[in-house]
Design a protein around this motif. Sequence first.
Motif, PDB file in Angstrom:
ATOM      1  N   ASP A   1     -77.013 -27.425  38.548  1.00  8.69           N
ATOM      2  CA  ASP A   1     -78.070 -27.076  37.727  1.00  8.69           C
ATOM      3  C   ASP A   1     -78.720 -25.641  37.583  1.00  8.69           C
ATOM      4  OD1 ASP A   1     -78.371 -29.966  37.352  1.00  8.69           O
ATOM      5  OD2 ASP A   1     -79.395 -30.075  38.994  1.00  8.69           O
ATOM      6  N   ARG A   2     -77.867 -24.803  38.282  1.00  5.28           N
ATOM      7  CA  ARG A   2     -78.201 -23.234  38.188  1.00  5.28           C
ATOM      8  C   ARG A   2     -79.609 -23.220  38.534  1.00  5.28           C
ATOM      9  NH1 ARG A   2     -76.340 -20.983  32.789  1.00  5.28           N
ATOM     10  NH2 ARG A   2     -77.069 -19.148  33.963  1.00  5.28           N
ATOM     11  N   ILE A   3     -79.627 -23.533  39.931  1.00  3.03           N
ATOM     12  CA  ILE A   3     -81.296 -23.424  40.518  1.00  3.03           C
ATOM     13  C   ILE A   3     -80.907 -22.727  41.818  1.00  3.03           C
ATOM     14  CG2 ILE A   3     -83.322 -24.684  41.658  1.00  3.03           C
ATOM     15  CD1 ILE A   3     -82.824 -26.852  39.297  1.00  3.03           C
ATOM     16  N   VAL A   4     -81.810 -21.685  42.025  1.00  2.03           N
ATOM     17  CA  VAL A   4     -82.039 -21.237  43.642  1.00  2.03           C
ATOM     18  C   VAL A   4     -83.534 -20.986  43.932  1.00  2.03           C
ATOM     19  CG1 VAL A   4     -81.735 -19.100  44.667  1.00  2.03           C
ATOM     20  CG2 VAL A   4     -80.070 -19.613  43.163  1.00  2.03           C
ATOM     21  N   VAL A   5     -83.851 -21.510  44.960  1.00  4.42           N
ATOM     22  CA  VAL A   5     -85.256 -21.648  45.537  1.00  4.42           C
ATOM     23  C   VAL A   5     -85.420 -20.898  46.749  1.00  4.42           C
ATOM     24  CG1 VAL A   5     -87.270 -22.993  46.124  1.00  4.42           C
ATOM     25  CG2 VAL A   5     -85.583 -23.915  44.355  1.00  4.42           C
ATOM     26  N   ALA A   6     -86.158 -20.025  47.058  1.00  2.30           N
ATOM     27  CA  ALA A   6     -86.349 -19.392  48.393  1.00  2.30           C
ATOM     28  C   ALA A   6     -87.642 -19.578  48.779  1.00  2.30           C
ATOM     29  CB  ALA A   6     -86.257 -17.866  48.269  1.00  2.30           C
ATOM     30  N   VAL A   7     -88.149 -20.065  50.089  1.00  2.00           N
ATOM     31  CA  VAL A   7     -89.065 -20.457  50.828  1.00  2.00           C
ATOM     32  C   VAL A   7     -89.480 -19.233  51.887  1.00  2.00           C
ATOM     33  CG1 VAL A   7     -90.548 -21.924  51.937  1.00  2.00           C
ATOM     34  CG2 VAL A   7     -89.182 -22.626  49.957  1.00  2.00           C
ATOM     35  N   SER A   8     -90.476 -18.535  51.994  1.00  2.08           N
ATOM     36  CA  SER A   8     -90.660 -17.726  53.239  1.00  2.08           C
ATOM     37  C   SER A   8     -91.856 -18.054  53.915  1.00  2.08           C
ATOM     38  CB  SER A   8     -90.516 -16.190  52.420  1.00  2.08           C
ATOM     39  OG  SER A   8     -91.175 -15.471  53.465  1.00  2.08           O
ATOM     40  N   SER A   9     -91.970 -18.237  54.945  1.00  2.00           N
ATOM     41  CA  SER A   9     -93.225 -18.749  55.678  1.00  2.00           C
ATOM     42  C   SER A   9     -93.213 -17.954  57.287  1.00  2.00           C
ATOM     43  CB  SER A   9     -93.171 -20.136  56.154  1.00  2.00           C
ATOM     44  OG  SER A   9     -92.325 -20.685  56.672  1.00  2.00           O
ATOM     45  N   LEU A  10     -94.180 -18.162  57.930  1.00  2.00           N
ATOM     46  CA  LEU A  10     -94.256 -17.843  59.303  1.00  2.00           C
ATOM     47  C   LEU A  10     -93.361 -18.549  60.119  1.00  2.00           C
ATOM     48  CD1 LEU A  10     -98.017 -17.617  59.836  1.00  2.00           C
ATOM     49  CD2 LEU A  10     -96.539 -15.867  59.376  1.00  2.00           C
ATOM     50  N   PHE A  11     -93.082 -17.920  61.270  1.00  2.00           N
ATOM     51  CA  PHE A  11     -91.816 -18.652  61.829  1.00  2.00           C
ATOM     52  C   PHE A  11     -92.368 -19.816  62.604  1.00  2.00           C
ATOM     53  CE2 PHE A  11     -89.935 -19.522  66.237  1.00  2.00           C
ATOM     54  CZ  PHE A  11     -88.490 -20.004  65.667  1.00  2.00           C
ATOM     55  N   VAL A  12     -91.916 -21.061  62.292  1.00  2.01           N
ATOM     56  CA  VAL A  12     -92.403 -22.297  63.068  1.00  2.01           C
ATOM     57  C   VAL A  12     -91.348 -23.152  63.755  1.00  2.01           C
ATOM     58  CG1 VAL A  12     -93.470 -24.514  62.687  1.00  2.01           C
ATOM     59  CG2 VAL A  12     -93.866 -22.660  60.962  1.00  2.01           C
ATOM     60  N   PRO A  13     -91.278 -23.068  65.160  1.00  3.56           N
ATOM     61  CA  PRO A  13     -90.078 -24.067  65.960  1.00  3.56           C
ATOM     62  C   PRO A  13     -90.427 -25.461  65.228  1.00  3.56           C
ATOM     63  CG  PRO A  13     -91.931 -23.431  67.201  1.00  3.56           C
ATOM     64  CD  PRO A  13     -92.320 -22.689  66.033  1.00  3.56           C
ATOM     65  N   ARG A  14     -89.337 -26.068  65.075  1.00  4.67           N
ATOM     66  CA  ARG A  14     -89.035 -27.236  64.752  1.00  4.67           C
ATOM     67  C   ARG A  14     -89.539 -27.723  63.714  1.00  4.67           C
ATOM     68  NH1 ARG A  14     -90.266 -29.136  70.738  1.00  4.67           N
ATOM     69  NH2 ARG A  14     -92.149 -28.027  70.026  1.00  4.67           N
ATOM     70  N   VAL A  15     -89.535 -26.747  62.410  1.00  6.00           N
ATOM     71  CA  VAL A  15     -90.015 -26.808  61.358  1.00  6.00           C
ATOM     72  C   VAL A  15     -89.573 -28.440  60.510  1.00  6.00           C
ATOM     73  CG1 VAL A  15     -88.533 -25.485  59.979  1.00  6.00           C
ATOM     74  CG2 VAL A  15     -90.850 -25.720  59.364  1.00  6.00           C
ATOM     75  N   LYS A  16     -90.391 -28.848  59.824  1.00  9.30           N
ATOM     76  CA  LYS A  16     -89.931 -30.180  58.859  1.00  9.30           C
ATOM     77  C   LYS A  16     -89.035 -29.729  57.933  1.00  9.30           C
ATOM     78  CE  LYS A  16     -94.256 -32.619  59.327  1.00  9.30           C
ATOM     79  NZ  LYS A  16     -95.557 -33.178  58.804  1.00  9.30           N
ATOM     80  N   ASP A  17     -88.118 -30.773  57.681  1.00  6.00           N
ATOM     81  CA  ASP A  17     -87.075 -30.324  56.510  1.00  6.00           C
ATOM     82  C   ASP A  17     -87.551 -29.677  55.311  1.00  6.00           C
ATOM     83  OD1 ASP A  17     -84.766 -30.184  55.364  1.00  6.00           O
ATOM     84  OD2 ASP A  17     -83.942 -32.324  55.619  1.00  6.00           O
ATOM     85  N   ARG A  18     -87.201 -28.882  54.590  1.00  2.00           N
ATOM     86  CA  ARG A  18     -87.675 -28.132  53.481  1.00  2.00           C
ATOM     87  C   ARG A  18     -87.051 -28.623  52.329  1.00  2.00           C
ATOM     88  NH1 ARG A  18     -92.344 -25.500  54.723  1.00  2.00           N
ATOM     89  NH2 ARG A  18     -92.213 -24.169  56.536  1.00  2.00           N
TER      90      ARG A  18
END
Length: 47
Positions: free
Chosen positions: A17-34
Amino acid sequence: MQLWGDGGNAIYVNPEDRIVVAVSSLFVPRVKDRIDFIKGEIEPLFK
């Protein structure tokens, strides 16, 4: 489709679908699935 990331950061690539998404956040151990958030909330905005 592919997802790379660690600690809350992620790069999601959907070449079909020609889609690229970048998510930037603070480091979080065991983060939920993005990928659920990206596929359910962001990707539909571009279809």
